[in-house]
Design an enzyme around this catalytic site. Structure first.
Site, short mmCIF file in Angstrom:
data_model
loop_
_atom_site.label_atom_id
_atom_site.label_comp_id
_atom_site.label_asym_id
_atom_site.label_seq_id
_atom_site.Cartn_x
_atom_site.Cartn_y
_atom_site.Cartn_z
N LYS A 32 -0.60 11.06 -53.26
CA LYS A 32 -0.32 9.86 -52.46
C LYS A 32 -1.46 8.86 -52.64
O LYS A 32 -2.64 9.25 -52.59
CB LYS A 32 -0.16 10.25 -50.98
CG LYS A 32 0.23 9.09 -50.06
CD LYS A 32 0.47 9.58 -48.63
CE LYS A 32 0.89 8.43 -47.71
NZ LYS A 32 1.16 8.89 -46.34
N SER B 148 5.42 7.31 -44.02
CA SER B 148 4.89 6.48 -45.08
C SER B 148 4.85 7.18 -46.44
O SER B 148 4.71 6.52 -47.46
CB SER B 148 3.47 6.04 -44.71
OG SER B 148 2.60 7.16 -44.64
N SER C 221 4.58 10.98 -40.87
CA SER C 221 4.70 10.47 -42.24
C SER C 221 4.78 11.52 -43.33
O SER C 221 4.94 11.19 -44.50
CB SER C 221 3.53 9.52 -42.55
OG SER C 221 3.69 8.30 -41.87
#
Length: 494
Positions: A79, A160, A184
């Site tokens: 990420k 997210s 998330s």
């Protein structure tokens, strides 16, 4: 031979160790898959050479008879919130576009030390603020899933960590890192039919992760199944003196202790989560989950979490307050974007840089956060929210006197179409209604796939555990996984 990109983390690790295939073959297969999937926009930066370099080292170590790491030969997605030395790290924001760290985050370093390789940096909601991956400066991530009505509408992969969830569901990587501040990891996992666990707060170091809300942020793994999450989490977790909130505790051997037998365990069902108008498919999947855990030997008990209805409002005061403080460092002086209009003074440069660098959702949260921290409103909002947070943590403490784990839906609905909720921030925030309480209490919580809804989209079930009891959460997840027999995957259109 099986298509290498269909293999799990465990299968890749074991296959490389046995010499069934080489780490380089695995890296090449995933690199090709990533390169062919640009339509999903899951990656901001791809690093095919980094994946191959790590794979070559693993193959050389195996040939030399050296011990192999827990993730030897496994290429993963990172990420783009984790600092990676020499590779652009943006938090999906124009503010950090072009920023190349000269250091490695603790979590990513642990993964490289375990033998993993990096396929690239995954897209996300800007500064991890969002539930649909529509706030990224680098464009929306598109879920590989589509509704089964023949529609080609682009679906949200959750947020997210939407790049992570989309990439795993589309078989672009076998596993990826995520971060979870208010859901998330769990909500995008539910939206895309994969597994993901947010460990106890402090279990994984936050050092080198771009900060959103420091008392809530926690890194965790996302993968296709529970075993892979356990393998990844073992590599990611551990004490870090560079993070003052890091837990100084030994990392358990979660994979070796996996056990789907729930005999003697009590599973709590929170009555407050049975909200009016709960989506019928979500309610059915919850009932299925209860039946599956009963079948695994668990006793089902009803529990109460009375302050649940205050969790979302408290979260959307505390998280923006911490964000407004954390994001004050982006001022155009030391790193990242600098917008310097002709003749501007220092104050004008700050203003121009922040206006140009932050997206609309980030600005909204900075404004909310600054407001609730301001002199006249601090006690009315921020202090009250912290009191509510303590009450929510206490609710869980009392509930765990009657049960070992808690079962609930991960999200109130399945995935929605991109653009369907952008006009109403409150509707978007409600996506986190079931995920936020565990975050406020710092508890380990996991989402596992539970089936498909009537539109053919994945649904997730959430297991919440006691502090430090990731094992209990993983075991309950394994019991559900064994009974749900979820094997659906998106049909390739990209």
């Amino acid at each position: 031979m099986t298509n290498l990109t269909d293999l799990t983390v465990a299968a890749i690790r074991d296959g490389v160790a046995a010499g069934t295939f080489s780490a380089v073959e695995v890296a090449e297969a995933f690199n090709a898959r990533v390169a062919a999937a640009q339509a999903l926009n899951a990656f901001i930066v791809t690093t095919p050479e980094a994946a191959l370099d790590a794979a070559r080292k693993v193959d050389a170590d195996r040939a030399a008879g050296n011990a192999l790491g827990k993730l030897a030969g496994v290429p993963i997605g990172m990420k783009d919130l984790f600092a990676t030395k020499g590779v652009q790290t943006t938090a999906a924001s124009h503010m950090l576009e072009g920023f190349t760290p000269q250091y490695e985050s603790t979590v990513s370093q642990k993964l490289w030390d375990a033998g993993a390789g990096m396929l690239g940096k995954l897209n996300l909601d800007q500064f991890a603020m969002g539930s649909s991956n529509e706030t990224s400066y680098f464009g929306n991530v598109i879920s590989p899933w589509r509704r089964n009505d023949g529609s080609t509408a682009a679906m949200a992969p959750g947020g997210s960590s939407g790049g992570s969830s989309a990439a795993i569901a589309a078989r672009l990587c076998p596993a990826a890192t995520g971060t979870d501040t208010g859901g998330s990891i769990r909500q995008p996992a539910a939206f895309t039919g994969i597994s993901g666990i947010k460990p106890t707060y402090g279990r994984c170091s936050r050092w080198g992760i771009v900060a959103f809300a420091s008392s809530l942020d926690q890194a965790g793994p996302m993968a296709r199944d529970v075993r892979d999450c356990a393998i990844m989490l073992e590599a990611m977790a551990g004490f870090d003196p560079k993070d003052s909130t890091s837990l100084d505790m030994a990392v358990p051997n979660w994979e070796a202790s996996l056990n789907a037998d729930m005999k003697g365990k009590k599973v709590g069902i929170p009555r407050e989560y049975r909200v009016d108008g709960l989506d019928a498919d979500v309610a059915k999947s919850w009932d299925d989950g209860i039946a599956w855990l009963k079948d695994a030997g668990a006793e089902i008990v009803e529990i109460s979490l009375p302050h649940t209805k205050y969790a979302l409002p408290a979260y959307y005061i505390i998280a923006p307050a911490e964000a407004s403080s954390n994001l004050a460092r982006y001022d155009g002086v030391r790193y990242g974007l600098r917008d310097l209009p002709d003749g501007a003074n220092l104050q004008e440069m700050y203003a121009a840089t922040r206006a140009a660098g932050f997206g609309a959702e980030v600005k909204r949260r900075i404004l909310i956060g600054t407001y609730v921290l301001s002199a006249g409103f601090y006690d009315a909002y921020y202090t009250q929210a912290q009191k509510v947070r303590a009450l929510i943590a206490r609710d869980f403490e009392l509930a765990f006197q009657h049960c070992d784990v808690i079962l609930a839906p991960t999200a109130p609905t399945a995935a929605f179409g991109l653009g369907e909720k952008t006009a109403d921030p409150l509707a978007m925030y409600l996506n986190d209604v079931f995920a936020v309480p565990a975050s406020l209490a710092g508890l380990p919580a996991m989402s596992v796939p539970a089936g498909l809804n009537r539109e053919g989209l994945p649904l997730g079930l959430q297991i919440v555990g006691r502090p430090f009891d990731e094992q209990g959460v993983l075991n309950a997840g394994l019991a559900i996984e064994a009974r749900a027999q979820f094997s659906a995957k998106p049909e390739q259109w990209w």
